[in-house]
Scaffold this active site. Structure first.
Site, PDB file in Angstrom:
ATOM      1  N   ARG A   1     -36.754  78.274  66.231  1.00 37.94           N
ATOM      2  CA  ARG A   1     -37.276  77.318  65.236  1.00 37.94           C
ATOM      3  C   ARG A   1     -36.932  77.779  63.824  1.00 37.94           C
ATOM      4  O   ARG A   1     -36.637  76.959  62.947  1.00 37.94           O
ATOM      5  CB  ARG A   1     -38.795  77.189  65.383  1.00 37.94           C
ATOM      6  CG  ARG A   1     -39.185  76.402  66.626  1.00 37.94           C
ATOM      7  CD  ARG A   1     -40.647  76.592  66.992  1.00 37.94           C
ATOM      8  NE  ARG A   1     -41.567  76.046  66.013  1.00 37.94           N
ATOM      9  CZ  ARG A   1     -42.830  76.449  65.891  1.00 37.94           C
ATOM     10  NH1 ARG A   1     -43.317  77.412  66.660  1.00 37.94           N
ATOM     11  NH2 ARG A   1     -43.605  75.896  64.994  1.00 37.94           N
TER      12      ARG A   1
ATOM     13  N   ARG B   1     -37.699  66.808  57.630  1.00 38.59           N
ATOM     14  CA  ARG B   1     -37.119  68.084  58.024  1.00 38.59           C
ATOM     15  C   ARG B   1     -35.600  68.060  57.940  1.00 38.59           C
ATOM     16  O   ARG B   1     -34.963  69.082  58.196  1.00 38.59           O
ATOM     17  CB  ARG B   1     -37.524  68.402  59.453  1.00 38.59           C
ATOM     18  CG  ARG B   1     -38.716  69.365  59.548  1.00 38.59           C
ATOM     19  CD  ARG B   1     -38.948  69.550  61.006  1.00 38.59           C
ATOM     20  NE  ARG B   1     -39.606  70.702  61.464  1.00 38.59           N
ATOM     21  CZ  ARG B   1     -40.905  70.795  61.724  1.00 38.59           C
ATOM     22  NH1 ARG B   1     -41.713  69.832  61.402  1.00 38.59           N
ATOM     23  NH2 ARG B   1     -41.388  71.867  62.282  1.00 38.59           N
TER      24      ARG B   1
ATOM     25  N   ARG C   1     -49.306  77.600  71.810  1.00 38.71           N
ATOM     26  CA  ARG C   1     -48.323  76.524  71.899  1.00 38.71           C
ATOM     27  C   ARG C   1     -47.087  77.070  72.588  1.00 38.71           C
ATOM     28  O   ARG C   1     -46.665  78.182  72.310  1.00 38.71           O
ATOM     29  CB  ARG C   1     -47.925  76.065  70.482  1.00 38.71           C
ATOM     30  CG  ARG C   1     -48.805  74.993  69.918  1.00 38.71           C
ATOM     31  CD  ARG C   1     -48.549  74.752  68.458  1.00 38.71           C
ATOM     32  NE  ARG C   1     -47.137  74.518  68.117  1.00 38.71           N
ATOM     33  CZ  ARG C   1     -46.730  74.133  66.906  1.00 38.71           C
ATOM     34  NH1 ARG C   1     -47.622  73.931  65.949  1.00 38.71           N
ATOM     35  NH2 ARG C   1     -45.462  73.944  66.649  1.00 38.71           N
TER      36      ARG C   1
ATOM     37  N   LYS D   1     -48.316  75.402  56.337  1.00 38.03           N
ATOM     38  CA  LYS D   1     -48.353  73.992  55.929  1.00 38.03           C
ATOM     39  C   LYS D   1     -49.566  73.273  56.531  1.00 38.03           C
ATOM     40  O   LYS D   1     -50.282  72.586  55.819  1.00 38.03           O
ATOM     41  CB  LYS D   1     -47.062  73.252  56.360  1.00 38.03           C
ATOM     42  CG  LYS D   1     -45.799  73.810  55.732  1.00 38.03           C
ATOM     43  CD  LYS D   1     -44.579  72.962  56.067  1.00 38.03           C
ATOM     44  CE  LYS D   1     -44.232  72.933  57.549  1.00 38.03           C
ATOM     45  NZ  LYS D   1     -43.793  74.242  58.100  1.00 38.03           N
TER      46      LYS D   1
ATOM     47  N   ARG E   1     -50.644  82.946  66.902  1.00 37.95           N
ATOM     48  CA  ARG E   1     -51.433  81.740  66.671  1.00 37.95           C
ATOM     49  C   ARG E   1     -51.981  81.185  67.992  1.00 37.95           C
ATOM     50  O   ARG E   1     -51.304  81.214  69.012  1.00 37.95           O
ATOM     51  CB  ARG E   1     -50.505  80.726  66.015  1.00 37.95           C
ATOM     52  CG  ARG E   1     -51.127  79.421  65.689  1.00 37.95           C
ATOM     53  CD  ARG E   1     -50.351  78.733  64.624  1.00 37.95           C
ATOM     54  NE  ARG E   1     -49.137  78.099  65.133  1.00 37.95           N
ATOM     55  CZ  ARG E   1     -48.398  77.278  64.390  1.00 37.95           C
ATOM     56  NH1 ARG E   1     -48.718  77.051  63.141  1.00 37.95           N
ATOM     57  NH2 ARG E   1     -47.332  76.724  64.902  1.00 37.95           N
TER      58      ARG E   1
HETATM   59  P1  AMP Z   1     -44.499  71.623  63.857  1.00 47.91           P
HETATM   60  O1  AMP Z   1     -45.860  71.485  64.407  1.00 47.91           O
HETATM   61  O2  AMP Z   1     -44.343  70.947  62.509  1.00 47.91           O
HETATM   62  O3  AMP Z   1     -44.007  73.048  63.847  1.00 47.91           O
HETATM   63  O4  AMP Z   1     -43.530  70.813  64.842  1.00 47.91           O
HETATM   64  C1  AMP Z   1     -43.381  71.183  66.198  1.00 47.91           C
HETATM   65  C2  AMP Z   1     -42.112  70.587  66.783  1.00 47.91           C
HETATM   66  O5  AMP Z   1     -42.193  69.141  66.694  1.00 47.91           O
HETATM   67  C3  AMP Z   1     -40.831  70.940  66.052  1.00 47.91           C
HETATM   68  O6  AMP Z   1     -40.283  72.176  66.487  1.00 47.91           O
HETATM   69  C4  AMP Z   1     -39.945  69.748  66.414  1.00 47.91           C
HETATM   70  O7  AMP Z   1     -39.452  69.857  67.738  1.00 47.91           O
HETATM   71  C5  AMP Z   1     -40.923  68.598  66.388  1.00 47.91           C
HETATM   72  N1  AMP Z   1     -41.002  67.989  65.029  1.00 47.91           N
HETATM   73  C6  AMP Z   1     -42.082  67.931  64.205  1.00 47.91           C
HETATM   74  N2  AMP Z   1     -41.792  67.306  63.050  1.00 47.91           N
HETATM   75  C7  AMP Z   1     -40.488  66.945  63.128  1.00 47.91           C
HETATM   76  C8  AMP Z   1     -39.575  66.288  62.267  1.00 47.91           C
HETATM   77  N3  AMP Z   1     -39.946  65.858  61.048  1.00 47.91           N
HETATM   78  N4  AMP Z   1     -38.300  66.101  62.712  1.00 47.91           N
HETATM   79  C9  AMP Z   1     -37.907  66.503  63.921  1.00 47.91           C
HETATM   80  N5  AMP Z   1     -38.695  67.157  64.787  1.00 47.91           N
HETATM   81  C10 AMP Z   1     -39.985  67.375  64.408  1.00 47.91           C
END
Ligand code: AMP
Length: 222
Positions: free
Chosen positions: A168, A89, A157, A14, A124
């Site tokens: 996740r 989400r 990360r 994404k 990554r």
């Molecule tokens: P990502 O970079 O999109 O994989 O997001 C990393 C982490 O940020 C996720 O595992 C969540 O803990 C938090 N996060 C990001 N976007 C959301 C969202 N829309 N709702 C809830 N938590 C989020």
């Protein structure tokens, strides 16, 4: 004007595809993950609140991310549209987004098999300064451990370690996968095969978007 949502599990691509779409359509990429990571790095109250959830690989509470998105979409650069990456989400987030009265044009779902997701995420590496993405198998930096774009330090990360990655993916299945039905019912869901190279996936996305836009303008003029 184009408002897009990118859906799909962590590691589906994404962020990478949103970066390409941003250049192609000159609209901003709104990534809740990036906004939250920045807040954590800066140690703001938001970052302090979000940190423990993110480290465990679980979702930050809905009301927190909804507030972030509501504020971000008010900025002038979002007037001509945007690409939402990592939001919504949950169904609650999708409903809150609908209440913001920002009609969506397309929801793109990137589809990738689970073992491939684990391989992508655990390999990554991210630039600590500018957030650029690299990969130990697919996208090596020119100098080991150093960002090609800004010279910043590359690191993994915390939530890209295998145990957290599995968590996740579970959270995705339990809380986010049902959003596909939500957008399919609205007739704006497009499924895109997310395996293959970045450019292959990007071409598929453009084909889908151009077809969908052509149908939309056909409907408008008939
Ligand atoms: P990502 O970079 O999109 O994989 O997001 C990393 C982490 O940020 C996720 O595992 C969540 O803990 C938090 N996060 C990001 N976007 C959301 C969202 N829309 N709702 C809830 N938590 C989020």
């Amino acid at each position: 004007m184009m408002r897009l949502i990118l859906l799909g599990p962590p590691g589906a691509g994404k962020g990478t595809q949103a970066g390409l779409l941003k250049k192609r359509y000159s609209i901003p990429q709104v990534s809740t993950g990036d906004i939250l990571r920045q807040a954590v790095a800066e140690g703001t109250p938001l970052g302090i609140q979000a940190r423990s959830y993110m480290g465990k690989g679980v979702l930050v509470p809905d009301e927190v991310v909804i507030r972030i998105v509501r504020e971000r979409l008010k900025k002038p650069d979002c007037e001509k549209g945007y690409i939402l990456d990592g939001f919504p989400r949950t169904v609650v987030q999708a409903q809150a987004f609908e209440a913001m009265d920002e009609p969506l044009d397309h929801a793109l779902s990137l589809e990738v098999q689970e073992e491939e997701l684990v391989r992508r995420l655990t390999g990554r590496r991210i630039c600590e300064t500018c957030g650029a993405l690299f990969h130990i198998d697919f996208r090596l930096p020119r100098d080991s451990g150093i960002c090609d774009q800004c010279g910043g330090r590359l690191s993994q990360r915390d939530d890209d370690r295998e145990e957290t990655v599995r968590r996740r993916l579970e959270v995705y299945r339990a809380e986010t996968a049902s959003l596909m039905d939500h957008y399919a019912r609205r007739g704006i869901l497009w499924r895109v095969e997310g395996q293959g190279t970045v450019q292959e996936v990007f071409r598929r996305i453009l084909e889908v978007l151009e077809g969908a836009e052509a149908r939309r303008s056909g409907r408008r003029s008939s």
